[in-house]
Design a protein around this motif. Structure first.
Motif, PDB file in Angstrom:
ATOM      1  N   GLU A 188      19.044  -8.347 -15.093  1.00  0.00           N
ATOM      2  CA  GLU A 188      18.843  -9.414 -16.076  1.00  0.00           C
ATOM      3  C   GLU A 188      17.391  -9.764 -16.331  1.00  0.00           C
ATOM      4  N   SER A 189      16.497  -9.484 -15.378  1.00  0.00           N
ATOM      5  CA  SER A 189      15.124  -9.960 -15.549  1.00  0.00           C
ATOM      6  C   SER A 189      14.153  -9.185 -14.682  1.00  0.00           C
ATOM      7  N   LEU A 190      12.906  -9.152 -15.120  1.00  0.00           N
ATOM      8  CA  LEU A 190      11.793  -8.684 -14.306  1.00  0.00           C
ATOM      9  C   LEU A 190      11.197  -9.914 -13.642  1.00  0.00           C
ATOM     10  N   THR A 191      11.265  -9.976 -12.315  1.00  0.00           N
ATOM     11  CA  THR A 191      10.874 -11.200 -11.611  1.00  0.00           C
ATOM     12  C   THR A 191       9.533 -11.107 -10.899  1.00  0.00           C
ATOM     13  N   ASP A 192       9.192  -9.927 -10.366  1.00  0.00           N
ATOM     14  CA  ASP A 192       8.042  -9.807  -9.474  1.00  0.00           C
ATOM     15  C   ASP A 192       7.330  -8.483  -9.655  1.00  0.00           C
ATOM     16  N   GLN A 193       6.029  -8.506  -9.375  1.00  0.00           N
ATOM     17  CA  GLN A 193       5.265  -7.278  -9.151  1.00  0.00           C
ATOM     18  C   GLN A 193       4.392  -7.520  -7.927  1.00  0.00           C
ATOM     19  N   VAL A 194       4.450  -6.582  -6.980  1.00  0.00           N
ATOM     20  CA  VAL A 194       3.638  -6.657  -5.766  1.00  0.00           C
ATOM     21  C   VAL A 194       2.582  -5.565  -5.834  1.00  0.00           C
ATOM     22  N   VAL A 195       1.315  -5.969  -5.661  1.00  0.00           N
ATOM     23  CA  VAL A 195       0.191  -5.048  -5.751  1.00  0.00           C
ATOM     24  C   VAL A 195      -0.481  -4.963  -4.392  1.00  0.00           C
ATOM     25  N   LEU A 196      -0.518  -3.780  -3.823  1.00  0.00           N
ATOM     26  CA  LEU A 196      -1.198  -3.553  -2.554  1.00  0.00           C
ATOM     27  C   LEU A 196      -2.687  -3.396  -2.827  1.00  0.00           C
ATOM     28  N   VAL A 197      -3.517  -4.205  -2.128  1.00  0.00           N
ATOM     29  CA  VAL A 197      -4.959  -4.204  -2.371  1.00  0.00           C
ATOM     30  C   VAL A 197      -5.714  -3.865  -1.095  1.00  0.00           C
ATOM     31  N   ALA A 198      -6.890  -3.267  -1.266  1.00  0.00           N
ATOM     32  CA  ALA A 198      -7.695  -2.848  -0.116  1.00  0.00           C
ATOM     33  C   ALA A 198      -8.480  -4.006   0.477  1.00  0.00           C
ATOM     34  N   ASP A 199      -8.970  -4.905  -0.367  1.00  0.00           N
ATOM     35  CA  ASP A 199      -9.783  -6.049   0.071  1.00  0.00           C
ATOM     36  C   ASP A 199      -9.161  -7.297  -0.537  1.00  0.00           C
ATOM     37  N   LEU A 200      -8.372  -8.011   0.250  1.00  0.00           N
ATOM     38  CA  LEU A 200      -7.600  -9.127  -0.279  1.00  0.00           C
ATOM     39  C   LEU A 200      -8.497 -10.217  -0.855  1.00  0.00           C
ATOM     40  N   GLU A 201      -9.549 -10.592  -0.159  1.00  0.00           N
ATOM     41  CA  GLU A 201     -10.401 -11.687  -0.637  1.00  0.00           C
ATOM     42  C   GLU A 201     -11.064 -11.325  -1.957  1.00  0.00           C
ATOM     43  N   GLN A 202     -11.626 -10.118  -2.029  1.00  0.00           N
ATOM     44  CA  GLN A 202     -12.292  -9.706  -3.266  1.00  0.00           C
ATOM     45  C   GLN A 202     -11.299  -9.617  -4.417  1.00  0.00           C
ATOM     46  N   ALA A 203     -10.141  -9.013  -4.160  1.00  0.00           N
ATOM     47  CA  ALA A 203      -9.134  -8.875  -5.208  1.00  0.00           C
ATOM     48  C   ALA A 203      -8.615 -10.233  -5.660  1.00  0.00           C
ATOM     49  N   ASN A 204      -8.388 -11.128  -4.731  1.00  0.00           N
ATOM     50  CA  ASN A 204      -7.865 -12.452  -5.083  1.00  0.00           C
ATOM     51  C   ASN A 204      -8.835 -13.211  -5.985  1.00  0.00           C
ATOM     52  N   GLN A 205     -10.113 -13.168  -5.662  1.00  0.00           N
ATOM     53  CA  GLN A 205     -11.089 -13.863  -6.503  1.00  0.00           C
ATOM     54  C   GLN A 205     -11.095 -13.300  -7.923  1.00  0.00           C
ATOM     55  N   ARG A 206     -11.000 -11.981  -8.020  1.00  0.00           N
ATOM     56  CA  ARG A 206     -11.004 -11.338  -9.344  1.00  0.00           C
ATOM     57  C   ARG A 206      -9.737 -11.664 -10.128  1.00  0.00           C
ATOM     58  N   ALA A 235      -2.020  -7.568   1.250  1.00  0.00           N
ATOM     59  CA  ALA A 235      -3.030  -6.892   2.058  1.00  0.00           C
ATOM     60  C   ALA A 235      -2.465  -5.587   2.603  1.00  0.00           C
ATOM     61  N   ALA A 236      -3.322  -4.566   2.699  1.00  0.00           N
ATOM     62  CA  ALA A 236      -2.867  -3.234   3.089  1.00  0.00           C
ATOM     63  C   ALA A 236      -2.142  -3.235   4.426  1.00  0.00           C
ATOM     64  N   GLU A 237      -2.591  -4.091   5.365  1.00  0.00           N
ATOM     65  CA  GLU A 237      -1.966  -4.093   6.690  1.00  0.00           C
ATOM     66  C   GLU A 237      -0.559  -4.685   6.685  1.00  0.00           C
ATOM     67  N   HIS A 238      -0.177  -5.346   5.587  1.00  0.00           N
ATOM     68  CA  HIS A 238       1.158  -5.937   5.483  1.00  0.00           C
ATOM     69  C   HIS A 238       2.036  -5.195   4.475  1.00  0.00           C
ATOM     70  N   ALA A 239       1.681  -3.971   4.138  1.00  0.00           N
ATOM     71  CA  ALA A 239       2.372  -3.238   3.075  1.00  0.00           C
ATOM     72  C   ALA A 239       3.867  -3.124   3.327  1.00  0.00           C
ATOM     73  N   ALA A 240       4.270  -2.967   4.576  1.00  0.00           N
ATOM     74  CA  ALA A 240       5.692  -2.761   4.878  1.00  0.00           C
ATOM     75  C   ALA A 240       6.550  -3.962   4.510  1.00  0.00           C
ATOM     76  N   MET A 241       5.951  -5.151   4.393  1.00  0.00           N
ATOM     77  CA  MET A 241       6.718  -6.327   3.966  1.00  0.00           C
ATOM     78  C   MET A 241       7.258  -6.152   2.556  1.00  0.00           C
ATOM     79  N   ALA A 242       6.500  -5.465   1.728  1.00  0.00           N
ATOM     80  CA  ALA A 242       6.882  -5.308   0.319  1.00  0.00           C
ATOM     81  C   ALA A 242       7.511  -3.967   0.020  1.00  0.00           C
ATOM     82  N   ALA A 243       7.114  -2.927   0.756  1.00  0.00           N
ATOM     83  CA  ALA A 243       7.592  -1.571   0.466  1.00  0.00           C
ATOM     84  C   ALA A 243       7.719  -0.797   1.774  1.00  0.00           C
ATOM     85  N   PRO A 244       8.919  -0.745   2.354  1.00  0.00           N
ATOM     86  CA  PRO A 244       9.109  -0.076   3.647  1.00  0.00           C
ATOM     87  C   PRO A 244       9.202   1.437   3.528  1.00  0.00           C
ATOM     88  N   ILE A 245       8.212   2.028   2.860  1.00  0.00           N
ATOM     89  CA  ILE A 245       8.128   3.479   2.702  1.00  0.00           C
ATOM     90  C   ILE A 245       6.659   3.863   2.833  1.00  0.00           C
TER      91      ILE A 245
END
Length: 313
Positions: A188-206, A235-245
């Motif tokens: 019924e809907s597109l609800t979320d997009q999860v983006v894995l980033v290398a540098d969370l602080e830098q990416a978040n500010q941008r 954050a890259a170290e938490h990738a398995a929370m969003a994509a267990p592959i």
């Protein structure tokens, strides 16, 4: 956790500055194989269409270099993009797929893409000229109808995570035709997009500058709540929370969420196609992309789902 928003009839926000998660895009090598993969997952993809830009001098429309299949929901949609000609845009597609095949595009719906482009420029982003995209589709009766979009893009280097853009739909009714909105899996809907980033602080500010809003902390990184939909930087170290592959090296658009009322139709479609979930929990069923769609996962989410990447919000 609040239920995914699946009740809005409008595909563009009414308020200035409001943002919808409009669609995400898979970059693929074989659009026929990708459409078959979507059908195996229980979606009903639209026919293949070739994208064009109007000729400013009044000549024949010019190929953008890409064509697409879409999967239309009551809120938002999925897109599969493949190459149709040698153009600057298709070369970006080639470059992205050289790193990994999968989701490389996020499009945000806005009532005025021109204003968003001006805001991005004022916020320090290098922007490209506005683009008016056109393509023709069947209107459900056998006749053709033209779809029109105004798209605001930054230069490719400005957002390292992929092609991130704002757009304004000019032909909502032609785009979201009633016969396109029902799918065997009940999506019924597109609800979320999860983006894995290398540098969370830098990416978040941008991303805070790009979206003109603050994020909030969540288990895997930072969450941006939109007027419809969510963007999570993981954050890259938490990738398995969003994509267990296994995933490519960050940055990568690792996962997205599809809102459903019930997981039963989803299970039926997967069983008929011989596919198995890679993870499941109350209200959630997670499936790895079939090979033709690239690398990543999609999460089918009901209102009771408690996605691990969103915990702590």
């Amino acid at each position: 956790m609040t239920a995914p928003d699946i009740g809005s009839a409008r595909q563009l926000p009414d308020a200035p500055g409001a943002i919808f998660l409009d669609h995400i895009g898979h970059f693929v090598a074989d659009h026929d194989a990708a459409a078959a993969a979507l059908a195996a997952l229980g979606f009903t993809p639209t026919p293949w269409t070739v994208q064009t830009n109007p000729d400013p001098e009044g000549g024949a429309p010019k190929l953008t270099g890409t064509g697409n299949h879409c999967v239309m929901f009551r809120n938002g949609y999925l897109e599969v993009l493949a190459k149709t000609a040698e153009t600057p845009l298709s070369r970006q597609l080639d470059q992205a797929m050289a790193r990994y095949r999968g989701v490389h595009l996020i499009a945000f719906g806005t009532r005025d893409a021109v204003n968003e482009r001006a805001r991005l420029a004022a916020s320090g982003f290098a922007v490209q000229p506005m683009v008016d995209l056109r393509r023709k589709v069947d209107d459900g009766t056998g006749a053709e109808v033209e779809l029109a979009f105004s798209v605001a893009r930054v230069v490719p280097e400005a957002m390292e995570e992929g092609r991130i853009q704002f757009l304004t739909h000019r032909t909502e009714q032609a785009m979201w035709q009633p016969q396109m909105l029902d799918h065997p899996n009940g999506a019924e809907s597109l609800t979320d997009q999860v983006v894995l980033v290398a540098d969370l602080e830098q990416a978040n500010q941008r991303w805070e500058r790009f979206l003109a809003r603050p994020s909030t902390p969540v288990a895997c990184g930072r969450l941006f709540r939109l007027e419809r939909g969510r963007i999570t930087l993981c954050a890259a170290e938490h990738a398995a929370m969003a994509a267990p592959i296994a995933l490519p090296e960050a940055p990568v658009m690792a996962a997205y969420g599809i809102g459903v009322a019930d997981l039963t139709p989803v299970r039926g479609c997967l069983e008929r196609s011989g596919m198995r979930p890679v993870d499941e929990a109350a209200g959630r069923l997670t499936v790895a992309f079939p090979e033709a769609l690239g690398t990543g996962v999609l999460h089918f989410l009901t209102a009771e789902a408690d996605p691990p990447w969103l915990r702590g919000a």
